[in-house]
Scaffold this active site. Structure first.
Site, PDB file in Angstrom:
ATOM      1  N   GLU A  72      36.839  41.573  38.094  1.00 31.05           N
ATOM      2  CA  GLU A  72      36.537  40.054  37.758  1.00 31.05           C
ATOM      3  C   GLU A  72      36.705  39.895  36.109  1.00 31.05           C
ATOM      4  OE1 GLU A  72      33.390  38.852  40.079  1.00 31.05           O
ATOM      5  OE2 GLU A  72      34.462  38.898  41.814  1.00 31.05           O
ATOM      6  N   TYR A 105      37.997  33.636  35.255  1.00 31.81           N
ATOM      7  CA  TYR A 105      38.033  33.688  36.453  1.00 31.81           C
ATOM      8  C   TYR A 105      39.414  34.197  37.147  1.00 31.81           C
ATOM      9  CZ  TYR A 105      33.351  31.839  37.685  1.00 31.81           C
ATOM     10  OH  TYR A 105      31.935  31.882  37.574  1.00 31.81           O
ATOM     11  N   GLU A 161      42.790  45.495  46.222  1.00 35.41           N
ATOM     12  CA  GLU A 161      44.140  46.088  46.800  1.00 35.41           C
ATOM     13  C   GLU A 161      45.247  46.184  45.776  1.00 35.41           C
ATOM     14  OE1 GLU A 161      42.185  43.837  47.639  1.00 35.41           O
ATOM     15  OE2 GLU A 161      42.414  43.226  50.046  1.00 35.41           O
TER      16      GLU A 161
END
Ligand code: THU
Length: 164
Positions: A65, A69, A76
């Site tokens: 993160e 944002y 994945e």
């Protein structure tokens, strides 16, 4: 006159991890270990992905993160981009995806987001065999998708561009 076309996703459900072959159990365990290393400072939602290449190598990734944002990336895609940037010639056989809230002990059901399905599908389209996907829920049940395509009906792909 209109007609309806439909597409159905099918998942095989195993009552527990013990029912899976050893190598798939190892893949899920690698995804769990990776989730615990996630950089999930803002959501406190830890996701881990582990994929197995055709030569047996396991590559892992977790969500990363960012204070800005949208600059973060899902587990994945971290795993798939890591695998394909290092071993572009090796097919991906299977991927396991797990998630947990940082404050919880147990893993909870999590299914790959749409963008990750799109990215996984790109690589699946370029290899002979489908990529099997494993997920786990809070009760420890395992959900198996025989391919990424199974999770991405009416997909957009290279063929959609019309230049192949
Ligand atoms: N996340 C993943 O890593 N994979 C997914 O398929 C869905 C969501 C991450 C992104 C973000 O860091 C956190 O989970 C909450 O959305």
């Amino acid at each position: 006159m209109t007609e309806t076309i439909s597409s159905e996703s099918r998942l095989k459900v195993y009552p527990s991890m013990d029912e899976l072959p050893q190598e798939e159990q190892a893949l899920i365990q690698a995804a769990q270990a990776s989730a615990l290393r996630a950089y999930a400072k803002y959501s406190q939602f830890q996701v881990g992905a582990a994929l197995r290449l055709e030569d047996g190598k396991i590559i892992t990734g977790n969500n990363q993160e960012n204070a800005c944002y949208p600059a973060g990336l899902c587990a994945e895609r971290v795993a798939f981009f890591a695998a394909k940037s290092q071993y572009p010639e090796l097919a991906i056989k299977a991927v396991a995806v797990v998630a947990k809230r940082a404050e919880d002990e147990i893993f909870r059901a999590a299914s790959p987001c749409g963008s990750c399905r799109q990215v996984m599908s790109e690589y699946e389209n370029n290899q002979e065999d489908p990529i099997q996907l494993y997920m786990m829920d809070a009760e420890g049940k395992i959900y198996e998708s025989a391919s990424i395509e199974n999770l991405l009906p009416f997909k957009f792909s290279e063929a959609s561009l019309g230049n192949t």
